[in-house]
Design a protein around this motif. Structure first.
Motif, PDB file in Angstrom:
ATOM      1  N   TRP A   1     -11.419  -3.297   2.253  1.00 18.31           N
ATOM      2  CA  TRP A   1     -11.598  -3.119   0.814  1.00 18.31           C
ATOM      3  C   TRP A   1     -13.080  -2.899   0.535  1.00 18.31           C
ATOM      4  O   TRP A   1     -13.922  -3.103   1.400  1.00 18.31           O
ATOM      5  CB  TRP A   1     -11.084  -4.348   0.063  1.00 18.31           C
TER       6      TRP A   1
ATOM      7  N   ARG B   1       0.784  -1.244   0.000  1.00 19.42           N
ATOM      8  CA  ARG B   1       0.000   0.000   0.000  1.00 19.42           C
ATOM      9  C   ARG B   1       0.813   1.289   0.000  1.00 19.42           C
ATOM     10  O   ARG B   1       0.277   2.350  -0.314  1.00 19.42           O
ATOM     11  CB  ARG B   1      -0.938   0.022   1.213  1.00 19.42           C
TER      12      ARG B   1
ATOM     13  N   ARG C   1      -8.001   1.271  -1.009  1.00 18.19           N
ATOM     14  CA  ARG C   1      -8.818   2.105  -0.125  1.00 18.19           C
ATOM     15  C   ARG C   1      -7.980   3.197   0.553  1.00 18.19           C
ATOM     16  O   ARG C   1      -8.436   4.335   0.715  1.00 18.19           O
ATOM     17  CB  ARG C   1      -9.513   1.225   0.907  1.00 18.19           C
TER      18      ARG C   1
END
Lengths: 67, 211
Positions: free
Chosen positions: B143, B57, B177
């Motif tokens: 998610w 991420r 996200r």
């Protein structure tokens, strides 16, 4: 009284409430939070004394881990 | 050659400084978005190093594992835009650091992981840095559920996120996200910085005016 709570209009059957009572009414049991009333930051030690009245703009932010 | 619209925006943003507190999923991605737009100076702070687990991420690369995040991020930003000045602080921020490091910033982005740190910076900026904008990211684990992610504005405090999705063992933070929220934060920064931006006159319109 009618107040704005987190940008939403909400009505309570009391003429005024402390921050502590307001959170009890809303069942807010957050541990980490930030409270603002009419733009002013309210510290945790003031929650029992700070009065919320009709027309006030209240923000109660629940801080959660993640980022 | 007339200056194109995106070039004009980039040139305008070059005068601003943005502080980014934390260089994880929110901070690294938000910093990169702001760098691409041309924000002239970034003040970044984090005490952590890049790990393999971060790469699902955060804006780092496999060959940067083990390096300080602030140094790796500065390198990545300057690979995108070498004109950007990056002040990197390898430290865990406390109240006095926030006051000192971000005093010269036009906007501060809260990009911490821990709730305690989020509370610390929100209270510090709201209570002791009058007039300063703070953009916080709250609630982005998991998610899906794109449509519950939103923005909450209260004067100079802006909250991006869903406000409810806390990180747990079964609800990790994942690239899509956290990127949505990081880029929402960057987008809010632009909204503030570009408030008084005057777009350049398109060339044809200019000619018409002369005629």
């Amino acid at each position: 009284m009618k107040i704005t709570l987190n940008n939403r209009e909400e009505e309570f059957g009391f003429p005024e409430l402390t921050i502590t009572r307001l959170m009890a009414e809303k069942n807010f049991t957050f541990r980490m939070l930030v409270v603002k009333v009419n733009g002013e930051l309210v510290k945790r030690h003031e929650f029992d004394h700070k009065i919320v009245r009709d027309g006030d703009d209240v923000m109660i932010l629940h801080l959660i881990t993640g980022g | 050659m007339p200056v194109s619209y995106p070039e004009a925006i980039s040139k305008y943003l070059g005068r601003f400084t943005v502080g980014i507190a934390g260089c994880g999923g929110l901070g690294s991605n938000c910093a990169v978005a702001l760098a691409r737009c041309g924000v002239g100076k970034l003040v970044i702070a984090d005490y952590d190093i890049v790990t393999l687990q971060n790469l699902n991420r955060q804006y780092y690369f496999h060959d940067q594992i083990g390096r300080l995040k602030v140094h790796a991020l500065r390198e990545n930003i300057q690979r995108i835009n070498p004109a950007i000045s990056v002040k990197a602080f390898d430290m865990k921020l406390c109240v006095s650091d926030v006051l000192e490091l971000f005093a010269g910033c036009d906007v501060i982005v809260e990009a911490f992981d821990k709730a305690e740190m989020k509370q610390m910076i929100i209270e510090t900026v709201l209570g002791q840095m009058p007039g300063k904008y703070l953009i916080s990211g709250i609630g982005m684990a998991g998610w899906g559920k794109t449509d519950i992610i939103h923005c909450l504005r209260s004067d100079r405090l802006i909250i991006c996120g869903d406000g409810v999705s806390e990180v747990t063992e079964t609800l990790p933070v994942l690239a899509p996200r956290v990127n949505v929220v990081a880029n929402m934060q960057a987008n809010e920064v632009l909204e503030i910085l570009l408030k008084e931006f005057v777009p350049p006159l398109p060339e044809n319109q200019h000619e018409d005016n002369i005629k």
